[in-house]
Motif scaffolding. Structure first.
Motif, mmCIF file in Angstrom:
data_model
loop_
_atom_site.group_PDB
_atom_site.id
_atom_site.type_symbol
_atom_site.label_atom_id
_atom_site.label_comp_id
_atom_site.label_asym_id
_atom_site.label_seq_id
_atom_site.Cartn_x
_atom_site.Cartn_y
_atom_site.Cartn_z
ATOM 1 N N UNK A 72 0.834 -1.190 0.000
ATOM 2 C CA UNK A 72 0.000 0.000 0.000
ATOM 3 C C UNK A 72 0.864 1.233 0.000
ATOM 4 N N UNK A 73 0.198 2.355 0.168
ATOM 5 C CA UNK A 73 0.904 3.630 0.145
ATOM 6 C C UNK A 73 0.830 4.257 1.540
ATOM 7 N N UNK A 74 1.939 4.816 1.968
ATOM 8 C CA UNK A 74 2.020 5.481 3.266
ATOM 9 C C UNK A 74 2.330 6.952 3.006
ATOM 10 N N UNK A 75 1.405 7.810 3.378
ATOM 11 C CA UNK A 75 1.538 9.245 3.119
ATOM 12 C C UNK A 75 1.971 9.940 4.407
ATOM 13 N N UNK A 76 3.091 10.637 4.347
ATOM 14 C CA UNK A 76 3.654 11.250 5.554
ATOM 15 C C UNK A 76 2.700 12.253 6.203
ATOM 16 N N UNK A 116 5.137 14.117 0.602
ATOM 17 C CA UNK A 116 6.005 12.932 0.512
ATOM 18 C C UNK A 116 5.226 11.674 0.903
ATOM 19 N N UNK A 117 5.597 10.586 0.254
ATOM 20 C CA UNK A 117 4.904 9.313 0.482
ATOM 21 C C UNK A 117 5.833 8.182 0.074
ATOM 22 N N UNK A 118 5.433 6.978 0.360
ATOM 23 C CA UNK A 118 6.203 5.826 -0.110
ATOM 24 C C UNK A 118 5.263 4.644 -0.291
ATOM 25 N N UNK A 141 8.791 8.526 -2.598
ATOM 26 C CA UNK A 141 8.436 9.493 -3.634
ATOM 27 C C UNK A 141 7.527 10.563 -3.075
ATOM 28 N N UNK A 142 6.660 11.078 -3.938
ATOM 29 C CA UNK A 142 5.732 12.132 -3.518
ATOM 30 C C UNK A 142 4.441 12.005 -4.331
#
Length: 199
Positions: A72-76, A116-118, A141-142
């Protein structure tokens, strides 16, 4: 060639995994290729919890070496969310477009420099002898403000990897496989897959 069960029914994910695992000396089959069995819901607190639970269920039911992943995606700016809830962020339907739209709405007021996210992927290999190997890959990434590109799936159209100007959905399949969170995790499993006994 050994059969390797990938515990997924997602056709796009299976295609991606087959590409990444080319040369591992295994024949990749998906859940639709084996007899149905009860699958536990993904209720783990971490990607690793969900991946190993899926792999355990599948190897116990089929006797086949199994790879399962949770990603999944983790958004800061959202304290790491959607995280393990990425696939059902907008509800139980696992609707990629609705998930993506909701996420963009939630970060609409976040300044550009904080987008920013990953992408995160935990992959678990469970073997019939009880051996379990769990690995993790991350792709930093972002986020973009609007979707771009038609390759990939999920949040790919709004994720620009570090060092890139294109979204993940604008990369070629080969470029994505080389850099992605799933590619990074699976490459860590390759030595174990190559060591599987041949029939």
């Amino acid at each position: 060639m050994s059969k390797l069960l990938v515990a997924s029914r997602n056709a796009k994910k299976l295609t991606e995994l087959r590409r990444i695992l080319t040369g591992a000396g295994v024949e990749v089959v998906g859940l639709d290729d084996v007899a149905p069995f009860p699958e536990a819901p993904e209720t783990g607190a971490t990607f690793e919890d969900n991946a190993v639970a899926k792999a355990r269920d599948a190897v116990a039911a089929t006797g086949l070496p199994t790879v399962a992943d949770d990603s999944g995606i983790a958004v800061d700016a959202l304290n790491g969310m959607p995280g393990v809830l990425s696939a059902r962020w907008a509800g139980k339907a696992k609707d990629d477009e609705a998930n993506l739209r909701l996420l963009l709405e939630q970060v609409a007021d976040v300044p550009e420099e904080r987008l920013t996210a990953r992408f995160v992927c935990a992959s678990a290999l469970a073997l019939p002898d009880g051996t379990e190997i769990i690995v993790r890959g991350e792709w930093p990434g972002r986020l973009t403000r609007a979707p771009r590109g038609t390759n990939g799936f999920g949040y790919d159209p709004i994720f620009v990897p570090d060092g890139e100007t294109r979204t993940s959905a604008e990369l070629t399949a080969e470029e994505k496989d080389t850099a992605s969170h799933r590619g990074r995790a699976l490459r860590l499993l390759l030595p174990h897959l190559r060591a599987l006994p041949r029939p």
